[in-house]
Scaffold this active site. Structure first.
Site, PDB file in Angstrom:
ATOM      1  N   ASP A   1     -33.258  -6.660 -31.532  1.00  0.00           N
ATOM      2  CA  ASP A   1     -34.308  -5.645 -31.705  1.00  0.00           C
ATOM      3  C   ASP A   1     -33.682  -4.239 -31.715  1.00  0.00           C
ATOM      4  O   ASP A   1     -33.821  -3.467 -32.660  1.00  0.00           O
ATOM      5  CB  ASP A   1     -35.294  -5.877 -30.543  1.00  0.00           C
ATOM      6  CG  ASP A   1     -36.213  -4.750 -30.171  1.00  0.00           C
ATOM      7  OD1 ASP A   1     -35.997  -3.633 -30.635  1.00  0.00           O
ATOM      8  OD2 ASP A   1     -37.159  -4.972 -29.383  1.00  0.00           O
TER       9      ASP A   1
ATOM     10  N   ASP B   1     -37.783  -1.328 -34.014  1.00  0.00           N
ATOM     11  CA  ASP B   1     -37.407  -2.701 -33.666  1.00  0.00           C
ATOM     12  C   ASP B   1     -36.903  -3.315 -34.978  1.00  0.00           C
ATOM     13  O   ASP B   1     -37.574  -3.215 -36.012  1.00  0.00           O
ATOM     14  CB  ASP B   1     -38.652  -3.420 -33.132  1.00  0.00           C
ATOM     15  CG  ASP B   1     -38.422  -4.892 -32.827  1.00  0.00           C
ATOM     16  OD1 ASP B   1     -37.415  -5.464 -33.297  1.00  0.00           O
ATOM     17  OD2 ASP B   1     -39.272  -5.483 -32.131  1.00  0.00           O
TER      18      ASP B   1
ATOM     19  N   CYS C   1     -36.800  -6.216 -36.200  1.00  0.00           N
ATOM     20  CA  CYS C   1     -37.571  -7.232 -36.948  1.00  0.00           C
ATOM     21  C   CYS C   1     -38.529  -6.587 -37.938  1.00  0.00           C
ATOM     22  O   CYS C   1     -38.889  -7.192 -38.953  1.00  0.00           O
ATOM     23  CB  CYS C   1     -38.290  -8.203 -36.021  1.00  0.00           C
ATOM     24  SG  CYS C   1     -39.565  -7.471 -34.995  1.00  0.00           S
ATOM     25  N   TYR C   2     -38.933  -5.327 -37.667  1.00  0.00           N
ATOM     26  CA  TYR C   2     -39.807  -4.636 -38.629  1.00  0.00           C
ATOM     27  C   TYR C   2     -39.061  -4.255 -39.909  1.00  0.00           C
ATOM     28  O   TYR C   2     -39.685  -3.831 -40.879  1.00  0.00           O
ATOM     29  CB  TYR C   2     -40.451  -3.401 -37.993  1.00  0.00           C
ATOM     30  CG  TYR C   2     -41.367  -3.754 -36.848  1.00  0.00           C
ATOM     31  CD1 TYR C   2     -42.429  -4.632 -37.036  1.00  0.00           C
ATOM     32  CD2 TYR C   2     -41.167  -3.233 -35.581  1.00  0.00           C
ATOM     33  CE1 TYR C   2     -43.257  -4.993 -35.989  1.00  0.00           C
ATOM     34  CE2 TYR C   2     -41.984  -3.580 -34.520  1.00  0.00           C
ATOM     35  CZ  TYR C   2     -43.026  -4.460 -34.727  1.00  0.00           C
ATOM     36  OH  TYR C   2     -43.846  -4.826 -33.695  1.00  0.00           O
TER      37      TYR C   2
ATOM     38  N   HIS D   1     -51.094  -3.015 -37.312  1.00  0.00           N
ATOM     39  CA  HIS D   1     -49.797  -3.467 -36.788  1.00  0.00           C
ATOM     40  C   HIS D   1     -48.960  -4.040 -37.934  1.00  0.00           C
ATOM     41  O   HIS D   1     -49.492  -4.698 -38.835  1.00  0.00           O
ATOM     42  CB  HIS D   1     -50.031  -4.538 -35.714  1.00  0.00           C
ATOM     43  CG  HIS D   1     -48.787  -4.898 -34.966  1.00  0.00           C
ATOM     44  ND1 HIS D   1     -47.813  -5.719 -35.498  1.00  0.00           N
ATOM     45  CD2 HIS D   1     -48.338  -4.525 -33.739  1.00  0.00           C
ATOM     46  CE1 HIS D   1     -46.816  -5.841 -34.634  1.00  0.00           C
ATOM     47  NE2 HIS D   1     -47.116  -5.124 -33.554  1.00  0.00           N
TER      48      HIS D   1
ATOM     49  N   ASP E   1     -31.214 -12.801 -30.913  1.00  0.00           N
ATOM     50  CA  ASP E   1     -31.946 -14.066 -31.030  1.00  0.00           C
ATOM     51  C   ASP E   1     -32.119 -14.447 -32.500  1.00  0.00           C
ATOM     52  O   ASP E   1     -31.833 -13.653 -33.397  1.00  0.00           O
ATOM     53  CB  ASP E   1     -33.306 -13.971 -30.310  1.00  0.00           C
ATOM     54  CG  ASP E   1     -34.183 -12.878 -30.891  1.00  0.00           C
ATOM     55  OD1 ASP E   1     -34.567 -12.985 -32.066  1.00  0.00           O
ATOM     56  OD2 ASP E   1     -34.482 -11.884 -30.186  1.00  0.00           O
TER      57      ASP E   1
ATOM     58  N   HIS F   1     -34.809 -12.272 -34.597  1.00  0.00           N
ATOM     59  CA  HIS F   1     -34.351 -10.959 -35.061  1.00  0.00           C
ATOM     60  C   HIS F   1     -33.208 -11.101 -36.063  1.00  0.00           C
ATOM     61  O   HIS F   1     -33.073 -10.286 -36.974  1.00  0.00           O
ATOM     62  CB  HIS F   1     -33.946 -10.073 -33.869  1.00  0.00           C
ATOM     63  CG  HIS F   1     -35.131  -9.540 -33.142  1.00  0.00           C
ATOM     64  ND1 HIS F   1     -35.679 -10.157 -32.056  1.00  0.00           N
ATOM     65  CD2 HIS F   1     -35.918  -8.448 -33.389  1.00  0.00           C
ATOM     66  CE1 HIS F   1     -36.750  -9.486 -31.641  1.00  0.00           C
ATOM     67  NE2 HIS F   1     -36.912  -8.441 -32.439  1.00  0.00           N
TER      68      HIS F   1
ATOM     69  N   ARG G   1     -46.009   0.128 -35.245  1.00  0.00           N
ATOM     70  CA  ARG G   1     -47.301   0.836 -35.165  1.00  0.00           C
ATOM     71  C   ARG G   1     -47.088   2.233 -34.595  1.00  0.00           C
ATOM     72  O   ARG G   1     -46.012   2.543 -34.060  1.00  0.00           O
ATOM     73  CB  ARG G   1     -48.332   0.053 -34.352  1.00  0.00           C
ATOM     74  CG  ARG G   1     -47.867  -0.439 -33.022  1.00  0.00           C
ATOM     75  CD  ARG G   1     -48.939  -1.312 -32.377  1.00  0.00           C
ATOM     76  NE  ARG G   1     -48.395  -2.086 -31.299  1.00  0.00           N
ATOM     77  CZ  ARG G   1     -48.976  -2.289 -30.134  1.00  0.00           C
ATOM     78  NH1 ARG G   1     -50.164  -1.764 -29.898  1.00  0.00           N
ATOM     79  NH2 ARG G   1     -48.411  -3.017 -29.205  1.00  0.00           N
TER      80      ARG G   1
ATOM     81  N   LYS H   1     -44.957   3.736 -31.368  1.00  0.00           N
ATOM     82  CA  LYS H   1     -44.188   2.669 -30.741  1.00  0.00           C
ATOM     83  C   LYS H   1     -42.730   2.782 -31.201  1.00  0.00           C
ATOM     84  O   LYS H   1     -42.406   3.557 -32.089  1.00  0.00           O
ATOM     85  CB  LYS H   1     -44.782   1.295 -31.106  1.00  0.00           C
ATOM     86  CG  LYS H   1     -46.198   1.081 -30.643  1.00  0.00           C
ATOM     87  CD  LYS H   1     -46.403   1.005 -29.128  1.00  0.00           C
ATOM     88  CE  LYS H   1     -45.616  -0.034 -28.441  1.00  0.00           C
ATOM     89  NZ  LYS H   1     -46.365  -1.033 -27.700  1.00  0.00           N
TER      90      LYS H   1
HETATM   91  C1  FPP Z   1     -44.684  -7.498 -31.198  1.00  0.00           C
HETATM   92  O1  FPP Z   1     -45.809  -6.777 -30.882  1.00  0.00           O
HETATM   93  C2  FPP Z   1     -44.969  -8.427 -32.322  1.00  0.00           C
HETATM   94  C3  FPP Z   1     -44.033  -8.656 -33.214  1.00  0.00           C
HETATM   95  C4  FPP Z   1     -42.753  -7.966 -33.143  1.00  0.00           C
HETATM   96  C5  FPP Z   1     -44.247  -9.673 -34.317  1.00  0.00           C
HETATM   97  C6  FPP Z   1     -45.355  -9.345 -35.202  1.00  0.00           C
HETATM   98  C7  FPP Z   1     -45.375 -10.227 -36.379  1.00  0.00           C
HETATM   99  C8  FPP Z   1     -46.466 -10.825 -36.841  1.00  0.00           C
HETATM  100  C9  FPP Z   1     -47.811 -10.697 -36.198  1.00  0.00           C
HETATM  101  C10 FPP Z   1     -46.347 -11.591 -38.124  1.00  0.00           C
HETATM  102  C11 FPP Z   1     -46.439 -13.045 -37.897  1.00  0.00           C
HETATM  103  C12 FPP Z   1     -46.220 -13.706 -39.199  1.00  0.00           C
HETATM  104  C13 FPP Z   1     -46.419 -14.998 -39.430  1.00  0.00           C
HETATM  105  C14 FPP Z   1     -46.074 -15.484 -40.765  1.00  0.00           C
HETATM  106  C15 FPP Z   1     -46.993 -15.928 -38.465  1.00  0.00           C
HETATM  107  P1  FPP Z   1     -45.658  -5.770 -29.671  1.00  0.00           P
HETATM  108  O2  FPP Z   1     -46.977  -5.194 -29.377  1.00  0.00           O
HETATM  109  O3  FPP Z   1     -44.960  -6.466 -28.547  1.00  0.00           O
HETATM  110  O4  FPP Z   1     -44.602  -4.758 -30.249  1.00  0.00           O
HETATM  111  P2  FPP Z   1     -44.739  -3.241 -30.732  1.00  0.00           P
HETATM  112  O5  FPP Z   1     -44.600  -2.433 -29.516  1.00  0.00           O
HETATM  113  O6  FPP Z   1     -43.573  -3.086 -31.664  1.00  0.00           O
HETATM  114  O7  FPP Z   1     -46.062  -3.096 -31.416  1.00  0.00           O
HETATM  115 ZN    ZN Z   2     -38.738  -7.408 -32.822  1.00  0.00          ZN
END
Ligand code: FPP
Ligand code: ZN
Length: 474
Positions: free
Chosen positions: A388, A341, A343-344, A289, A395, A398, A335, A338
C-alpha cells in the site's frame, strides 16, 4: 471515552472549540496547546505536534526530492493552518513517502524479485496467519497468476504443474457444477466475488473446457441472486452493491451469457450510486469510493456498445477522478481526504483510460507521477512484491493491482470514435502506438491490460473470441 452525559463543561468547550477550528473560526496557538495539559485523550492526536513534523521540514524534503524543473512547486503546497487527525496523518504520509523517494532516487522495476515473490507464494505452504484469508482462495490465485502475467518477461509461461495446481484448487471450490456458484474456499457457500475471481483465473489458465461446462449453470445461479430492484446479492441472503453488479456483468460478458433478463434495471441502479462529488458509492446515498467507482464505470463499459449511451455525469466523474492523484506523492487515493494507497493505482488508475478513450484525451493523469510512487514507494525493495505505502507489508492483492497500475502508466489506448460499432465498449481497448515515443525511458516493464477486467489484453481478447461463438442461454 466519556459518554455524552458525563461530559464536563470544559470538555464541551474543547469540543466546541475543536469544531470551530475545523470550520476555520479559531486557530489554536501552540501556546494554547501547551497550556492544555488536561486535554481529553480522544482529542490529543488532533493537536499540532511540532515535534513530529513542521511545514519547513516538509518543504525542505520536497525541495531535495524534486528539482526546480519538476512539475511540483513546493510553493504551491500551501497548507491549511488548522489541524486534525486527517491532516496529521496526511503530513506524516507525505514525509514518509518523500523519505522513500530520497532513499531510492533511481529505483528501477525489480523484475526478478517480483517474479520470485510470486512464484514462491504460488508454491509454498501459507503460514498459519493466512487462515484469515480462507474465504479468498480464488482471489489469491487470481492476484498471483495475474501479477505474474502482467510482468513483461521473455518466457511468459508457467509450468504445466503450476497450472494444474491452480485449476485443481478452483475446481475444489465449484458447487454443484456451478449451480451454486463458486466459493472462496472448501466447504463454503458460493459467493459472487469469489466466482468472479475463479472465472478470471480460469481465463488466465485458458481452461475453456471447464468454463464451457460452467457457463449455463452460473447464468442460472446469477439469475437466482437478482433482486426486484435489478441488483444482485453477493450470495444467498447476502448484501447487494456495485461490486456484485460488476462481478456478474464481467463473468457473464466474458462467457457470453448476458441476456435482457440479467441486465434488467442495472443501468438505473448504477446511476443512483453517483454522488454529488462525481464518484460512485457502493449503494445509493453513501460516500463515493474508488473501488465502487471502478465497479460502476467498468459496468457501464460492459453494458454499452455506444459511447453516446453513457448516461452518468461524466464531467463530475472527471473532476472527482483527477482529484484522486496527489501532487507530492504522485500516487492515488480512493476518496476525498484519505491517504494514497498503491491498490488505487488500478481501481482509480483504470478510470483514467476509460475516460481518456471516451473524451479523446491522453492526459487524465500524470503517468510519471504515479510510476514514481509505484517504483520508489510501493515496491518492496528487498523481497519483491508491492505494498500500500512505506511501512505497510507486502501482499498479493497490492502486488497484483499495483502491477496493473504500472501497466496503465506504461500504455495508452486509442480513443473510441466509431459509434456505429456493435461491440461493447469493454472490448474496444487497443494500444495507441502513435503516442508511444519509443525512447529508452519508455521501456515497458509490464504487458498491456484491458482496464475493464484488469487482465492482460491478449487473454481477454482470446476468451472473448472463443465464447462469442457459443449460443446464449434462453
Ligand atoms: C479500503 O477501504 C477498500 C479497498 C482498498 C478496496 C476497495 C475495492 C473495491 C470495493 C472493489 C472491489 C472489486 C471487486 C471486483 C469485488 P478503506 O475505507 O479501508 O480505505 P480508504 O481509506 O482508502 O478509503
Ligand atoms: Zn490498498
Amino acid at each position: 471515552m466519556t459518554s455524552i452525559n458525563e461530559d464536563s463543561s470544559s470538555d464541551n468547550e474543547r469540543k466546541v472549540s475543536y469544531i470551530l477550528n475545523l470550520l476555520g473560526k479559531k486557530v489554536p496557538t501552540s501556546k494554547e496547546n501547551d497550556d492544555n495539559d488536561d486535554k481529553d485523550e480522544d482529542y490529543e492526536d488532533i493537536m499540532t505536534d511540532e515535534d513530529i513534523y513542521t511545514l519547513d521540514s516538509l518543504q525542505q524534503l520536497i525541495a531535495s526530492v524534486y528539482n526546480s524543473k519538476s512539475r511540483f512547486n513546493p510553493e504551491l503546497n500551501s497548507r491549511d493552518e488548522y489541524t486534525s487527525q486527517t491532516t496529521d496523518t496526511q503530513y506524516e504520509t507525505e514525509l514518509s513517502i518523500l523519505e522513500s523517494f530520497k532513499d531510492h532516487p533511481n529505483e528501477q522495476f525489480l523484475q526478478q524479485q517480483h517474479l520470485k515473490y510470486i512464484k514462491g507464494s504460488l508454491h509454498s505452504q501459507f503460514p498459519s496467519y493466512f487462515s484469515a484469508l480462507d474465504a479468498n482462495h480464488s482471489w489469491m490465485l487470481l492476484w498471483l497468476l495475474n501479477g505474474f502475467k502482467v510482468i513483461k518477461q521473455n518466457d511468459q509461461s508457467l509450468s504445466p504443474e503450476t497450472i494444474e495446481l491452480i485449476n485443481n484448487k478452483i475446481e475444489s471450490c465449484i458447487i454443484d457444477e456451478g449451480r451454486g456458484g463458486i466459493s472462496g474456499g472448501a466447504n463454503q457457500i458460493g459467493h459472487v466475488a469469489s466466482t468472479y475471481a475463479a472465472i478470471l483465473t480460469l481465463i488466465l489458465t485458458k481452461n475453456y473446457t471447464l468454463l464451457e461446462k460452467l457457463r449455463n449453470n452460473l447464468y442460472s445461479w446469477f439469475l437466482s441472486l437478482k433482486k426486484p430492484d435489478g441488483s444482485f446479492v453477493m450470495h444467498k441472503n447476502g448484501e447487494s452493491d456495485a461490486r456484485s453488479i460488476y462481478c456478474v456483468l464481467a463473468v457473464s460478458s466474458l462467457l457470453n451469457t448476458l441476456t435482457d433478463e440479467l441486465l434488467l434495471g442495472l443501468e438505473s441502479w448504477l446511476n443512483s450510486c453517483q454522488t454529488f462529488e462525481g464518484g460512485f458509492s457502493g449503494v445509493p446515498k453513501t460516500e463515493a469510493h474508488g473501488g465502487y467507482t471502478y465497479c460502476a464505470v467498468a459496468s457501464y463499459f460492459i453494458l454499452f456498445s455506444k459511447k453516446s449511451k453513457i448516461c452518468f455525469d461524466l464531467d463530475a466523474l472527471i473532476r472527482w477522478s483527477v482529484f484522486r492523484q496527489y501532487s507530492i506523492e504522485g500516487g492515488l487515493s480512493g476518496r476525498t481526504n484519505k491517504l494514497v494507497d498503491a491498490c488505487y493505482s488500478f481501481w482509480i488508475g483504470a478510470l483514467y483510460p476509460m475516460i481518456e478513450v471516451l473524451v479523446g484525451e491522453h492526459d487524465m493523469f500524470n503517468r510519471d507521477g504515479l510510476k514514481t510512487y509505484i517504483l520508489k514507494a510501493a515496491q518492496n525493495f528487498d523481497k519483491g512484491g508491492f505494498r500500500d505505502k512505506p511501512g505497510k507489508s507486502t501482499d498479493f492483492y497490492h502486488t497484483n493491482y499495483t502491477l496493473c497500475g504500472l501497466s496503465l502508466c506504461e500504455y495508452k489506448y486509442k480513443s473510441f470514435s466509431d459509434d456505429d460499432s456493435e461491440e461493447e465498449l469493454a472490448y474496444r481497448f487497443q494500444l495507441d502506438n502513435d503516442n508511444d515515443n519509443g525512447n529508452d525511458s519508455d521501456y515497458k516493464n509490464t504487458n498491456p491490460i484491458n482496464p475493464i477486467f484488469g487482465l492482460p489484453i491478449n487473454d481477454i481478447n482470446e476468451a472473448k473470441k472463443h465464447f462469442i461463438k457459443l449460443s446464449k442461454p434462453i
